[in-house]
Write a protein that holds these residues in place. Structure first.
Motif, PDB file in Angstrom:
ATOM      1  N   MET A   9       0.861  -1.178   0.000  1.00  0.00           N
ATOM      2  CA  MET A   9       0.000   0.000   0.000  1.00  0.00           C
ATOM      3  C   MET A   9       0.901   1.233   0.000  1.00  0.00           C
ATOM      4  N   SER A  10       0.620   2.176  -0.892  1.00  0.00           N
ATOM      5  CA  SER A  10       1.446   3.385  -0.951  1.00  0.00           C
ATOM      6  C   SER A  10       1.092   4.309   0.195  1.00  0.00           C
ATOM      7  N   LYS A  11       1.912   5.322   0.366  1.00  0.00           N
ATOM      8  CA  LYS A  11       1.672   6.261   1.456  1.00  0.00           C
ATOM      9  C   LYS A  11       0.418   7.096   1.230  1.00  0.00           C
ATOM     10  N   TYR A  12      -0.173   7.037   0.016  1.00  0.00           N
ATOM     11  CA  TYR A  12      -1.371   7.815  -0.292  1.00  0.00           C
ATOM     12  C   TYR A  12      -2.632   6.967  -0.275  1.00  0.00           C
ATOM     13  N   GLU A  13      -2.485   5.660  -0.068  1.00  0.00           N
ATOM     14  CA  GLU A  13      -3.633   4.774  -0.040  1.00  0.00           C
ATOM     15  C   GLU A  13      -3.912   4.360   1.390  1.00  0.00           C
ATOM     16  N   TYR A  14      -5.149   4.526   1.799  1.00  0.00           N
ATOM     17  CA  TYR A  14      -5.524   4.184   3.156  1.00  0.00           C
ATOM     18  C   TYR A  14      -6.693   3.214   3.093  1.00  0.00           C
ATOM     19  N   ASP A  15      -6.801   2.346   4.069  1.00  0.00           N
ATOM     20  CA  ASP A  15      -7.856   1.351   4.108  1.00  0.00           C
ATOM     21  C   ASP A  15      -9.193   2.040   4.348  1.00  0.00           C
ATOM     22  N   ALA A  18      -8.020  14.431   7.317  1.00  0.00           N
ATOM     23  CA  ALA A  18      -6.699  14.993   7.026  1.00  0.00           C
ATOM     24  C   ALA A  18      -5.973  14.139   5.988  1.00  0.00           C
ATOM     25  N   GLN A  19      -6.047  12.821   6.128  1.00  0.00           N
ATOM     26  CA  GLN A  19      -5.409  11.933   5.160  1.00  0.00           C
ATOM     27  C   GLN A  19      -6.021  12.112   3.765  1.00  0.00           C
ATOM     28  N   ASN A  20      -7.330  12.259   3.715  1.00  0.00           N
ATOM     29  CA  ASN A  20      -7.992  12.504   2.426  1.00  0.00           C
ATOM     30  C   ASN A  20      -7.532  13.829   1.833  1.00  0.00           C
ATOM     31  N   SER A  21      -7.379  14.820   2.672  1.00  0.00           N
ATOM     32  CA  SER A  21      -6.935  16.135   2.215  1.00  0.00           C
ATOM     33  C   SER A  21      -5.504  16.071   1.681  1.00  0.00           C
ATOM     34  N   VAL A  22      -4.650  15.324   2.346  1.00  0.00           N
ATOM     35  CA  VAL A  22      -3.267  15.149   1.888  1.00  0.00           C
ATOM     36  C   VAL A  22      -3.261  14.410   0.544  1.00  0.00           C
ATOM     37  N   GLU A  23      -4.131  13.411   0.409  1.00  0.00           N
ATOM     38  CA  GLU A  23      -4.216  12.665  -0.848  1.00  0.00           C
ATOM     39  C   GLU A  23      -4.690  13.580  -1.985  1.00  0.00           C
ATOM     40  N   LYS A  24      -5.665  14.429  -1.712  1.00  0.00           N
ATOM     41  CA  LYS A  24      -6.142  15.384  -2.718  1.00  0.00           C
ATOM     42  C   LYS A  24      -5.041  16.367  -3.102  1.00  0.00           C
ATOM     43  N   ALA A  25      -4.269  16.805  -2.122  1.00  0.00           N
ATOM     44  CA  ALA A  25      -3.154  17.711  -2.406  1.00  0.00           C
ATOM     45  C   ALA A  25      -2.128  17.013  -3.295  1.00  0.00           C
ATOM     46  N   HIS A  26      -1.852  15.753  -2.994  1.00  0.00           N
ATOM     47  CA  HIS A  26      -0.903  14.989  -3.824  1.00  0.00           C
ATOM     48  C   HIS A  26      -1.394  14.913  -5.266  1.00  0.00           C
ATOM     49  N   HIS A  27      -2.661  14.634  -5.431  1.00  0.00           N
ATOM     50  CA  HIS A  27      -3.229  14.561  -6.781  1.00  0.00           C
ATOM     51  C   HIS A  27      -3.111  15.911  -7.492  1.00  0.00           C
ATOM     52  N   ALA A  32      -3.076  23.509  -6.746  1.00  0.00           N
ATOM     53  CA  ALA A  32      -2.219  22.649  -5.921  1.00  0.00           C
ATOM     54  C   ALA A  32      -1.789  23.379  -4.649  1.00  0.00           C
ATOM     55  N   GLU A  33      -1.436  24.651  -4.785  1.00  0.00           N
ATOM     56  CA  GLU A  33      -1.059  25.436  -3.604  1.00  0.00           C
ATOM     57  C   GLU A  33      -2.220  25.533  -2.631  1.00  0.00           C
ATOM     58  N   SER A  34      -3.415  25.749  -3.144  1.00  0.00           N
ATOM     59  CA  SER A  34      -4.611  25.821  -2.304  1.00  0.00           C
ATOM     60  C   SER A  34      -4.871  24.485  -1.611  1.00  0.00           C
ATOM     61  N   ALA A  35      -4.725  23.395  -2.339  1.00  0.00           N
ATOM     62  CA  ALA A  35      -4.933  22.068  -1.758  1.00  0.00           C
ATOM     63  C   ALA A  35      -3.920  21.784  -0.651  1.00  0.00           C
ATOM     64  N   ILE A  36      -2.686  22.221  -0.847  1.00  0.00           N
ATOM     65  CA  ILE A  36      -1.656  22.040   0.190  1.00  0.00           C
ATOM     66  C   ILE A  36      -2.013  22.844   1.437  1.00  0.00           C
ATOM     67  N   THR A  37      -2.466  24.069   1.253  1.00  0.00           N
ATOM     68  CA  THR A  37      -2.872  24.905   2.387  1.00  0.00           C
ATOM     69  C   THR A  37      -4.012  24.243   3.156  1.00  0.00           C
ATOM     70  N   LYS A  38      -5.008  23.739   2.434  1.00  0.00           N
ATOM     71  CA  LYS A  38      -6.139  23.058   3.079  1.00  0.00           C
ATOM     72  C   LYS A  38      -5.672  21.812   3.826  1.00  0.00           C
ATOM     73  N   ALA A  39      -4.745  21.071   3.239  1.00  0.00           N
ATOM     74  CA  ALA A  39      -4.233  19.866   3.885  1.00  0.00           C
ATOM     75  C   ALA A  39      -3.483  20.212   5.175  1.00  0.00           C
ATOM     76  N   HIS A  40      -2.709  21.297   5.150  1.00  0.00           N
ATOM     77  CA  HIS A  40      -2.035  21.739   6.382  1.00  0.00           C
ATOM     78  C   HIS A  40      -3.056  22.042   7.463  1.00  0.00           C
ATOM     79  N   ARG A  41      -4.123  22.750   7.090  1.00  0.00           N
ATOM     80  CA  ARG A  41      -5.174  23.081   8.068  1.00  0.00           C
ATOM     81  C   ARG A  41      -5.827  21.826   8.618  1.00  0.00           C
ATOM     82  N   ALA A  42      -6.095  20.867   7.749  1.00  0.00           N
ATOM     83  CA  ALA A  42      -6.714  19.614   8.188  1.00  0.00           C
ATOM     84  C   ALA A  42      -5.803  18.857   9.148  1.00  0.00           C
ATOM     85  N   LEU A  43      -4.510  18.823   8.842  1.00  0.00           N
ATOM     86  CA  LEU A  43      -3.562  18.145   9.730  1.00  0.00           C
ATOM     87  C   LEU A  43      -3.480  18.834  11.094  1.00  0.00           C
TER      88      LEU A  43
END
Length: 91
Positions: free
Chosen positions: A1-7, A19-28, A45-56
């Motif tokens: 399982m890759s670091k972007y795939e979660y069960d 947060a994991q979903n947000s990080v995956e969306k940022a990666h995409h 992509a920059e916006s998605a990264i910002t959102k992922a930081h907030r989620a984390l």
């Protein structure tokens, strides 16, 4: 399982899975920007990264230390990949 795939069977809508979903969306989004470096995709992509930081930041560090470290590292890797990416000149 890759670091972007979660069960998905283990994921409910708790702060960690969000947060994991947000990080995956940022990666995409970063992958898309790298493949097609337009101003719009880079901004998305920059916006998605910002959102992922907030989620984390919403996740309890003590309760989810290891998964948070993995997600933060993945996000940092994507952020580094995006850094310095310039839009292609459109013809």
């Amino acid at each position: 399982m890759s670091k972007y795939e979660y069960d998905s069977s283990l994921q409910s809508q708790n702060p960690l899975s969000q947060a994991q979903n947000s990080v995956e969306k940022a990666h995409h989004a970063v992958t898309q920007a790298q493949s097609h470096p337009s101003s719009q995709l880079i901004e998305q992509a920059e916006s998605a990264i910002t959102k992922a930081h907030r989620a984390l930041d919403q996740v309890d560090d003590d309760k989810y230390k290891e998964p948070l470290q993995t997600a933060r590292q993945s996000l940092a890797d994507d952020e580094a990949s995006l850094h310095g990416l310039k839009p292609m000149k459109e013809e």
